[in-house]
Design a protein around this motif. Structure first.
Motif, PDB file in Angstrom:
ATOM      1  N   LEU A   1     -21.323 105.861  41.308  1.00 48.64           N
ATOM      2  CA  LEU A   1     -21.921 105.986  42.636  1.00 48.64           C
ATOM      3  C   LEU A   1     -21.343 104.941  43.572  1.00 48.64           C
ATOM      4  CD1 LEU A   1     -24.403 107.684  43.605  1.00 48.64           C
ATOM      5  CD2 LEU A   1     -25.780 105.646  43.166  1.00 48.64           C
ATOM      6  N   TYR A   2     -21.048 103.769  42.978  1.00 45.20           N
ATOM      7  CA  TYR A   2     -20.723 102.616  43.806  1.00 45.20           C
ATOM      8  C   TYR A   2     -20.036 101.581  42.941  1.00 45.20           C
ATOM      9  CZ  TYR A   2     -21.908  98.180  46.104  1.00 45.20           C
ATOM     10  OH  TYR A   2     -21.874  96.935  46.652  1.00 45.20           O
ATOM     11  N   GLU A   3     -18.988 100.942  43.472  1.00 44.66           N
ATOM     12  CA  GLU A   3     -18.380  99.810  42.752  1.00 44.66           C
ATOM     13  C   GLU A   3     -18.481  98.576  43.617  1.00 44.66           C
ATOM     14  OE1 GLU A   3     -14.540 100.376  41.004  1.00 44.66           O
ATOM     15  OE2 GLU A   3     -14.570  98.326  40.174  1.00 44.66           O
ATOM     16  N   GLY A   4     -19.176  97.573  43.124  1.00 45.07           N
ATOM     17  CA  GLY A   4     -19.314  96.316  43.861  1.00 45.07           C
ATOM     18  C   GLY A   4     -18.335  95.288  43.311  1.00 45.07           C
ATOM     19  N   LYS A   5     -18.512  94.028  43.739  1.00 40.96           N
ATOM     20  CA  LYS A   5     -17.573  92.988  43.313  1.00 40.96           C
ATOM     21  C   LYS A   5     -17.739  92.663  41.832  1.00 40.96           C
ATOM     22  CE  LYS A   5     -17.902  91.050  47.896  1.00 40.96           C
ATOM     23  NZ  LYS A   5     -18.962  90.258  48.549  1.00 40.96           N
ATOM     24  N   ALA A   6     -18.960  92.729  41.329  1.00 42.70           N
ATOM     25  CA  ALA A   6     -19.205  92.325  39.938  1.00 42.70           C
ATOM     26  C   ALA A   6     -19.791  93.432  39.071  1.00 42.70           C
ATOM     27  CB  ALA A   6     -20.150  91.114  39.916  1.00 42.70           C
ATOM     28  N   LYS A   7     -20.138  94.565  39.696  1.00 40.17           N
ATOM     29  CA  LYS A   7     -20.803  95.629  38.937  1.00 40.17           C
ATOM     30  C   LYS A   7     -20.387  97.005  39.428  1.00 40.17           C
ATOM     31  CE  LYS A   7     -25.006  93.962  39.927  1.00 40.17           C
ATOM     32  NZ  LYS A   7     -24.724  92.692  40.563  1.00 40.17           N
ATOM     33  N   LYS A   8     -20.533  97.974  38.516  1.00 40.22           N
ATOM     34  CA  LYS A   8     -20.397  99.381  38.903  1.00 40.22           C
ATOM     35  C   LYS A   8     -21.746 100.040  38.673  1.00 40.22           C
ATOM     36  CE  LYS A   8     -15.644  99.832  37.274  1.00 40.22           C
ATOM     37  NZ  LYS A   8     -14.799 100.354  36.186  1.00 40.22           N
ATOM     38  N   VAL A   9     -22.083 101.018  39.507  1.00 38.34           N
ATOM     39  CA  VAL A   9     -23.349 101.744  39.333  1.00 38.34           C
ATOM     40  C   VAL A   9     -23.019 103.217  39.112  1.00 38.34           C
ATOM     41  CG1 VAL A   9     -25.575 102.322  40.365  1.00 38.34           C
ATOM     42  CG2 VAL A   9     -24.518 100.110  40.864  1.00 38.34           C
ATOM     43  N   PHE A  10     -23.625 103.800  38.073  1.00 36.11           N
ATOM     44  CA  PHE A  10     -23.392 105.205  37.725  1.00 36.11           C
ATOM     45  C   PHE A  10     -24.683 106.004  37.853  1.00 36.11           C
ATOM     46  CE2 PHE A  10     -19.140 104.848  35.984  1.00 36.11           C
ATOM     47  CZ  PHE A  10     -19.048 103.497  35.712  1.00 36.11           C
TER      48      PHE A  10
ATOM     49  N   ILE B   1     -27.236 103.702  35.791  1.00 33.04           N
ATOM     50  CA  ILE B   1     -26.702 102.746  34.811  1.00 33.04           C
ATOM     51  C   ILE B   1     -25.836 101.733  35.561  1.00 33.04           C
ATOM     52  CG2 ILE B   1     -25.053 102.476  32.909  1.00 33.04           C
ATOM     53  CD1 ILE B   1     -26.127 105.162  31.805  1.00 33.04           C
ATOM     54  N   ILE B   2     -26.048 100.455  35.259  1.00 32.39           N
ATOM     55  CA  ILE B   2     -25.204  99.385  35.830  1.00 32.39           C
ATOM     56  C   ILE B   2     -24.227  98.933  34.766  1.00 32.39           C
ATOM     57  CG2 ILE B   2     -25.168  96.948  36.499  1.00 32.39           C
ATOM     58  CD1 ILE B   2     -27.684  97.210  37.909  1.00 32.39           C
ATOM     59  N   GLU B   3     -22.963  98.797  35.143  1.00 31.18           N
ATOM     60  CA  GLU B   3     -21.958  98.221  34.228  1.00 31.18           C
ATOM     61  C   GLU B   3     -21.491  96.893  34.817  1.00 31.18           C
ATOM     62  OE1 GLU B   3     -18.604 100.827  33.101  1.00 31.18           O
ATOM     63  OE2 GLU B   3     -17.371  99.019  33.275  1.00 31.18           O
ATOM     64  N   TYR B   4     -21.618  95.841  34.042  1.00 32.94           N
ATOM     65  CA  TYR B   4     -21.222  94.498  34.500  1.00 32.94           C
ATOM     66  C   TYR B   4     -19.733  94.276  34.226  1.00 32.94           C
ATOM     67  CZ  TYR B   4     -26.125  93.136  35.078  1.00 32.94           C
ATOM     68  OH  TYR B   4     -27.434  93.038  35.490  1.00 32.94           O
ATOM     69  N   LYS B   5     -19.000  93.843  35.258  1.00 31.60           N
ATOM     70  CA  LYS B   5     -17.547  93.634  35.145  1.00 31.60           C
ATOM     71  C   LYS B   5     -17.223  92.144  34.929  1.00 31.60           C
ATOM     72  CE  LYS B   5     -16.371  95.237  39.286  1.00 31.60           C
ATOM     73  NZ  LYS B   5     -15.500  95.764  40.341  1.00 31.60           N
ATOM     74  N   ASP B   6     -15.983  91.891  34.511  1.00 30.12           N
ATOM     75  CA  ASP B   6     -15.526  90.502  34.366  1.00 30.12           C
ATOM     76  C   ASP B   6     -14.966  89.947  35.679  1.00 30.12           C
ATOM     77  OD1 ASP B   6     -16.257  90.552  31.740  1.00 30.12           O
ATOM     78  OD2 ASP B   6     -14.226  90.784  30.936  1.00 30.12           O
ATOM     79  N   ASP B   7     -14.790  90.815  36.681  1.00 28.41           N
ATOM     80  CA  ASP B   7     -14.208  90.377  37.954  1.00 28.41           C
ATOM     81  C   ASP B   7     -15.108  89.344  38.625  1.00 28.41           C
ATOM     82  OD1 ASP B   7     -12.433  92.338  37.386  1.00 28.41           O
ATOM     83  OD2 ASP B   7     -13.090  93.719  38.964  1.00 28.41           O
ATOM     84  N   ALA B   8     -14.464  88.340  39.182  1.00 26.75           N
ATOM     85  CA  ALA B   8     -15.218  87.316  39.910  1.00 26.75           C
ATOM     86  C   ALA B   8     -14.615  87.172  41.304  1.00 26.75           C
ATOM     87  CB  ALA B   8     -15.148  85.986  39.169  1.00 26.75           C
ATOM     88  N   THR B   9     -15.490  87.043  42.300  1.00 31.14           N
ATOM     89  CA  THR B   9     -15.007  86.772  43.656  1.00 31.14           C
ATOM     90  C   THR B   9     -15.838  85.638  44.239  1.00 31.14           C
ATOM     91  OG1 THR B   9     -16.534  88.330  44.686  1.00 31.14           O
ATOM     92  CG2 THR B   9     -14.379  89.195  44.078  1.00 31.14           C
ATOM     93  N   ALA B  10     -15.272  84.969  45.207  1.00 35.84           N
ATOM     94  CA  ALA B  10     -16.021  83.913  45.900  1.00 35.84           C
ATOM     95  C   ALA B  10     -15.574  83.883  47.350  1.00 35.84           C
ATOM     96  CB  ALA B  10     -15.765  82.564  45.233  1.00 35.84           C
TER      97      ALA B  10
ATOM     98  N   ILE C   1     -13.330  86.261  34.894  1.00 37.49           N
ATOM     99  CA  ILE C   1     -13.943  85.325  33.951  1.00 37.49           C
ATOM    100  C   ILE C   1     -14.142  86.113  32.663  1.00 37.49           C
ATOM    101  CG2 ILE C   1     -15.939  83.859  33.466  1.00 37.49           C
ATOM    102  CD1 ILE C   1     -16.367  83.685  36.557  1.00 37.49           C
ATOM    103  N   GLN C   2     -13.403  85.662  31.626  1.00 37.24           N
ATOM    104  CA  GLN C   2     -13.424  86.359  30.340  1.00 37.24           C
ATOM    105  C   GLN C   2     -14.864  86.582  29.878  1.00 37.24           C
ATOM    106  OE1 GLN C   2     -10.133  86.370  28.919  1.00 37.24           O
ATOM    107  NE2 GLN C   2     -10.735  87.855  27.380  1.00 37.24           N
ATOM    108  N   ASN C   3     -15.177  87.837  29.550  1.00 42.53           N
ATOM    109  CA  ASN C   3     -16.503  88.163  28.970  1.00 42.53           C
ATOM    110  C   ASN C   3     -17.681  88.025  29.927  1.00 42.53           C
ATOM    111  OD1 ASN C   3     -16.309  89.090  26.342  1.00 42.53           O
ATOM    112  ND2 ASN C   3     -15.796  87.030  25.631  1.00 42.53           N
ATOM    113  N   LYS C   4     -17.413  87.761  31.196  1.00 46.12           N
ATOM    114  CA  LYS C   4     -18.526  87.533  32.141  1.00 46.12           C
ATOM    115  C   LYS C   4     -19.509  88.710  32.161  1.00 46.12           C
ATOM    116  CE  LYS C   4     -17.930  87.640  36.784  1.00 46.12           C
ATOM    117  NZ  LYS C   4     -18.937  88.482  37.469  1.00 46.12           N
ATOM    118  N   GLY C   5     -18.951  89.943  32.114  1.00 41.46           N
ATOM    119  CA  GLY C   5     -19.814  91.118  32.176  1.00 41.46           C
ATOM    120  C   GLY C   5     -20.805  91.163  31.025  1.00 41.46           C
TER     121      GLY C   5
END
Ligand code: C5P
Length: 235
Positions: free
Chosen positions: A7-16, A25-34, A43-47
């Protein structure tokens, strides 16, 4: 329940979407932004870590009577949540001065604030999430007066619950960001609660155990997130 299209991809999560229209369903990503997306990295394993940390904290808050969008953790990176309509408002709660309040108001980082500060930002990437107040929220119809009252009450209650819980783990809850959504059953806490969205300092050494390690290039970012999770998992 089946996982359907994104449905949506954000900076740290995807929503299905799912086969049940009341759940996502939320999927947590390893991507980091600031700095509003200017600094990017991984960040390894952040999700995996944020999914587990958020699960522990949502379960704690639910147990303490704060309604959240959380339903259950599905696997390493995914959680099932209730469908909510997110208010385009970020709530920032501050117990100690750090980050933007230190910069804006000249309060030295690490100063314990005499009382808790609650701030609102307008959730808008293009504008860089500017600070707003309750008059802006009303004038821009981002939420009603009653909804803002409920959101403020929940935010202070969450701060009480989490500050006590974290100090029992030798962690100071310096500040954090919350997002709320409207569900079928009313206003609920949404988004995530993790080292991405909170400042955590070791209560003995004052070491930073959160995303400031990434923002400020302090190193050992994954180690800090693992340390937070380990402490939460210890009885
Ligand atoms: O940057 P600032 O000091 O205003 O951040 C306050 C707190 O809110 C920090 O814990 C930060 O991680 C969190 N925050 C966030 N997302 C934002 C802005 C702030 O998670 N867009």
């Amino acid at each position: 329940m089946e996982k359907l299209g994104m449905l949506y991809e954000g900076k740290a999560k995807k929503v299905f979407r799912t086969s049940d229209e009341d759940f996502y369903i939320i999927e947590y990503k390893d991507d980091a932004t600031a700095f509003n997306g200017i600094k990017k990295g991984t960040i390894q394993n952040k999700g995996v870590l944020n999914n587990e940390i958020s699960t522990i904290l949502f379960e704690l808050l639910e147990k303490e009577g704060v309604p959240t969008h959380f339903v259950k953790k599905l696997n390493d990176r995914e959680m099932l949540i209730k469908k909510v309509e997110i208010y385009p408002i970020e709530v920032l709660i501050r117990n100690y001065a750090a980050g933007s309040i230190s910069k804006r108001l000249g309060i030295e980082e690490g100063t314990k604030l005499k009382s808790t500060v609650l701030e609102f930002c307008y959730k808008n990437d293009e504008l860089g999430d500017p600070f707003i107040n309750e008059y802006h929220i009303e004038a821009m119809e981002l939420a009603t007066k009653d909804e803002v009252e409920t959101i403020k009450n929940y935010s202070f209650k969450i701060n009480d619950i989490l500050s006590k819980y974290f100090i029992s783990k030798n962690i100071i809850l310096v500040d954090f960001k919350l997002e709320f959504g409207k569900s079928k059953d009313g206003i609920v806490l949404a988004d995530e609660i993790s080292p991405d969205t909170c400042r955590f300092w070791d209560s003995v050494t004052m070491e930073k155990l959160d995303k400031d390690r990434f923002r400020r290039d302090l190193g050992n970012v994954e180690g800090a997130y693992v340390e937070v999770l380990n402490r939460l998992e210890k009885q």
